[in-house]
Write a protein that holds these residues in place. Structure first.
Motif, PDB file in Angstrom:
ATOM      1  N   PRO A   1      57.216  21.455  38.808  1.00 31.95           N
ATOM      2  CA  PRO A   1      56.253  20.373  38.515  1.00 31.95           C
ATOM      3  C   PRO A   1      54.896  20.602  39.205  1.00 31.95           C
ATOM      4  O   PRO A   1      54.840  20.939  40.389  1.00 31.95           O
ATOM      5  CB  PRO A   1      56.940  19.110  39.076  1.00 31.95           C
ATOM      6  N   TRP A   2      53.823  20.389  38.433  1.00 34.65           N
ATOM      7  CA  TRP A   2      52.471  20.557  38.988  1.00 34.65           C
ATOM      8  C   TRP A   2      52.238  19.751  40.264  1.00 34.65           C
ATOM      9  O   TRP A   2      51.679  20.275  41.224  1.00 34.65           O
ATOM     10  CB  TRP A   2      51.395  20.158  37.959  1.00 34.65           C
ATOM     11  N   PRO A   3      52.631  18.468  40.296  1.00 36.85           N
ATOM     12  CA  PRO A   3      52.327  17.690  41.511  1.00 36.85           C
ATOM     13  C   PRO A   3      52.972  18.279  42.762  1.00 36.85           C
ATOM     14  O   PRO A   3      52.390  18.217  43.848  1.00 36.85           O
ATOM     15  CB  PRO A   3      52.904  16.297  41.210  1.00 36.85           C
ATOM     16  N   LEU A   4      54.172  18.873  42.595  1.00 36.21           N
ATOM     17  CA  LEU A   4      54.846  19.445  43.765  1.00 36.21           C
ATOM     18  C   LEU A   4      54.214  20.786  44.160  1.00 36.21           C
ATOM     19  O   LEU A   4      54.158  21.133  45.343  1.00 36.21           O
ATOM     20  CB  LEU A   4      56.343  19.605  43.497  1.00 36.21           C
ATOM     21  N   LYS A   5      53.739  21.536  43.163  1.00 32.84           N
ATOM     22  CA  LYS A   5      52.978  22.754  43.483  1.00 32.84           C
ATOM     23  C   LYS A   5      51.750  22.372  44.310  1.00 32.84           C
ATOM     24  O   LYS A   5      51.421  22.997  45.324  1.00 32.84           O
ATOM     25  CB  LYS A   5      52.501  23.450  42.191  1.00 32.84           C
TER      26      LYS A   5
ATOM     27  N   HIS B   1      32.351   9.710  46.907  1.00 31.27           N
ATOM     28  CA  HIS B   1      33.008  10.934  47.370  1.00 31.27           C
ATOM     29  C   HIS B   1      33.542  11.765  46.208  1.00 31.27           C
ATOM     30  O   HIS B   1      34.212  11.241  45.319  1.00 31.27           O
ATOM     31  CB  HIS B   1      34.188  10.593  48.294  1.00 31.27           C
ATOM     32  N   PHE B   2      33.303  13.053  46.265  1.00 31.83           N
ATOM     33  CA  PHE B   2      33.831  13.987  45.273  1.00 31.83           C
ATOM     34  C   PHE B   2      35.355  14.032  45.387  1.00 31.83           C
ATOM     35  O   PHE B   2      35.910  13.991  46.488  1.00 31.83           O
ATOM     36  CB  PHE B   2      33.236  15.375  45.548  1.00 31.83           C
ATOM     37  N   LEU B   3      36.050  14.114  44.242  1.00 30.24           N
ATOM     38  CA  LEU B   3      37.521  14.134  44.215  1.00 30.24           C
ATOM     39  C   LEU B   3      38.001  15.339  43.403  1.00 30.24           C
ATOM     40  O   LEU B   3      37.195  16.080  42.839  1.00 30.24           O
ATOM     41  CB  LEU B   3      38.055  12.841  43.582  1.00 30.24           C
ATOM     42  N   VAL B   4      39.314  15.533  43.344  1.00 31.78           N
ATOM     43  CA  VAL B   4      39.899  16.559  42.471  1.00 31.78           C
ATOM     44  C   VAL B   4      40.982  15.913  41.616  1.00 31.78           C
ATOM     45  O   VAL B   4      41.522  14.853  41.967  1.00 31.78           O
ATOM     46  CB  VAL B   4      40.500  17.752  43.265  1.00 31.78           C
ATOM     47  N   ARG B   5      41.286  16.571  40.477  1.00 31.28           N
ATOM     48  CA  ARG B   5      42.269  16.016  39.547  1.00 31.28           C
ATOM     49  C   ARG B   5      43.155  17.116  38.983  1.00 31.28           C
ATOM     50  O   ARG B   5      42.707  18.255  38.784  1.00 31.28           O
ATOM     51  CB  ARG B   5      41.582  15.277  38.404  1.00 31.28           C
ATOM     52  N   LEU B   6      44.385  16.729  38.686  1.00 28.82           N
ATOM     53  CA  LEU B   6      45.365  17.651  38.125  1.00 28.82           C
ATOM     54  C   LEU B   6      46.061  16.955  36.967  1.00 28.82           C
ATOM     55  O   LEU B   6      46.504  15.815  37.115  1.00 28.82           O
ATOM     56  CB  LEU B   6      46.393  18.012  39.205  1.00 28.82           C
ATOM     57  N   PRO B   7      46.139  17.623  35.794  1.00 28.32           N
ATOM     58  CA  PRO B   7      46.868  16.988  34.700  1.00 28.32           C
ATOM     59  C   PRO B   7      48.366  16.945  35.023  1.00 28.32           C
ATOM     60  O   PRO B   7      48.920  17.929  35.511  1.00 28.32           O
ATOM     61  CB  PRO B   7      46.596  17.908  33.506  1.00 28.32           C
ATOM     62  N   VAL B   8      49.004  15.799  34.807  1.00 27.52           N
ATOM     63  CA  VAL B   8      50.455  15.687  34.974  1.00 27.52           C
ATOM     64  C   VAL B   8      51.011  15.083  33.682  1.00 27.52           C
ATOM     65  O   VAL B   8      50.251  14.617  32.834  1.00 27.52           O
ATOM     66  CB  VAL B   8      50.841  14.831  36.201  1.00 27.52           C
ATOM     67  N   ASP B   9      52.336  15.092  33.559  1.00 28.56           N
ATOM     68  CA  ASP B   9      52.971  14.693  32.298  1.00 28.56           C
ATOM     69  C   ASP B   9      52.426  13.386  31.746  1.00 28.56           C
ATOM     70  O   ASP B   9      52.137  13.268  30.565  1.00 28.56           O
ATOM     71  CB  ASP B   9      54.488  14.555  32.496  1.00 28.56           C
TER      72      ASP B   9
END
Length: 281
Positions: A63-67, A133-141
């Motif tokens: 899973p991406w979030p765990l990576k 504040h600048f943030l980051v994002r990751l696509p998840v299911d």
């Protein structure tokens, strides 16, 4: 590993598309203005070593979030990268060589380290030009995982994001659609321009007008004729008594943004410059 990181040429950057613009290379180019002896290979190798240390672990997780949790744990807990809460406006927080050496940065420089390491591990992390504040994002299911690099990569829920955006939207709470728009991925160009605008703000505040002019000038290498950067460089030139440059930039700004809120004030500056020219010749 033996490849060298060749830094891009300032004059070639405007011809790059947003996504072909090298993120790490251009950020190190920004730092080289202040640190001419900077060894780009050293920092490229450092990022690679961060990634290699994680590769086996990250590859074994699905899973991406765990990576991403593994990447954040290594960067923020084991290596000790952290947000510089005590001296937020220290320019060193924006220069990547200093961020790598001191393990201290601001939201955008820490995001850049996160993004660079994640991409080398095949994790599609993006930056977000969030207000404040600048943030980051990751696509998840089921949507997006949004994280705060300034606070150890902590995940942020929708309610907290709405609260954070609110003061920048005149007190309005963004609905789902507005929030998703704010969370659009930032292009490499947008990230680098925001980094330079931060530097310009710090140097203007300190009255270091040569560096303020340089920061605005570098924005114009990335986006020629960007109105605010054109104005900011002109105003810095004015402080440096470089009247020819100030006249050219402020005239250009008024041509680009004739109805800007500060257009009247800039016209008055130009009139004063015209008068000073009349006196000096």
């Amino acid at each position: 590993m033996g490849e060298h990181l060749t830094l891009p040429d300032w004059n070639a950057l405007s011809s790059h598309g947003d996504e072909t613009l090298p993120l790490l290379g251009t950020a190190l180019l920004i730092a080289r203005d202040e640190y001419p002896q900077l060894d780009a290979d050293l920092y490229d190798t450092l990022v690679q070593s961060h990634a290699e240390h994680l590769r086996h672990e990250v590859d074994s997780i699905t899973p991406w979030p765990l990576k991403m949790a593994a990447i954040n744990r290594h960067l923020f807990e084991e290596l000790g990268y952290s947000g510089n809460h005590d001296e937020y406006y220290d320019p060193r927080n924006s220069y990547l060589n200093e961020v790598f050496e001191r393990r201290l940065g601001n939201p955008i420089s820490l995001a850049l380290v996160q993004i660079e390491v994640a991409h080398r591990l095949g994790v599609p992390l993006d930056g977000v030009s969030f207000p404040g504040h600048f943030l980051v994002r990751l696509p998840v299911d089921d949507g997006l995982l949004v994280m705060d690099p300034f606070n150890g990569g902590r995940p942020l829920g929708a309610d907290e994001l709405r609260e954070r955006a609110r003061p920048h939207l005149g007190g309005d709470v963004p609905d789902d659609n507005a929030l998703l728009q704010i969370l659009d991925p930032a292009s490499n160009r947008a990230i680098l321009v925001r980094m330079l605008r931060n530097l310009h703000g710090v140097y203007a505040e300190r009255g270091e007008w040569d560096r303020a002019a340089r920061s605005a000038d570098r924005v114009l290498k990335l986006i020629p004729d960007q109105p605010e950067a054109t104005r900011d460089r002109g105003l810095a030139y004015l402080k440096l008594d470089y009247h020819k440059g100030a006249r050219a930039d402020l005239s250009r700004y008024l041509h680009l943004s004739p109805s800007a809120n500060d257009a009247h004030a800039m016209r008055e500056r130009l009139i004063e410059l015209g008068m000073s020219r009349g006196r000096t010749h």
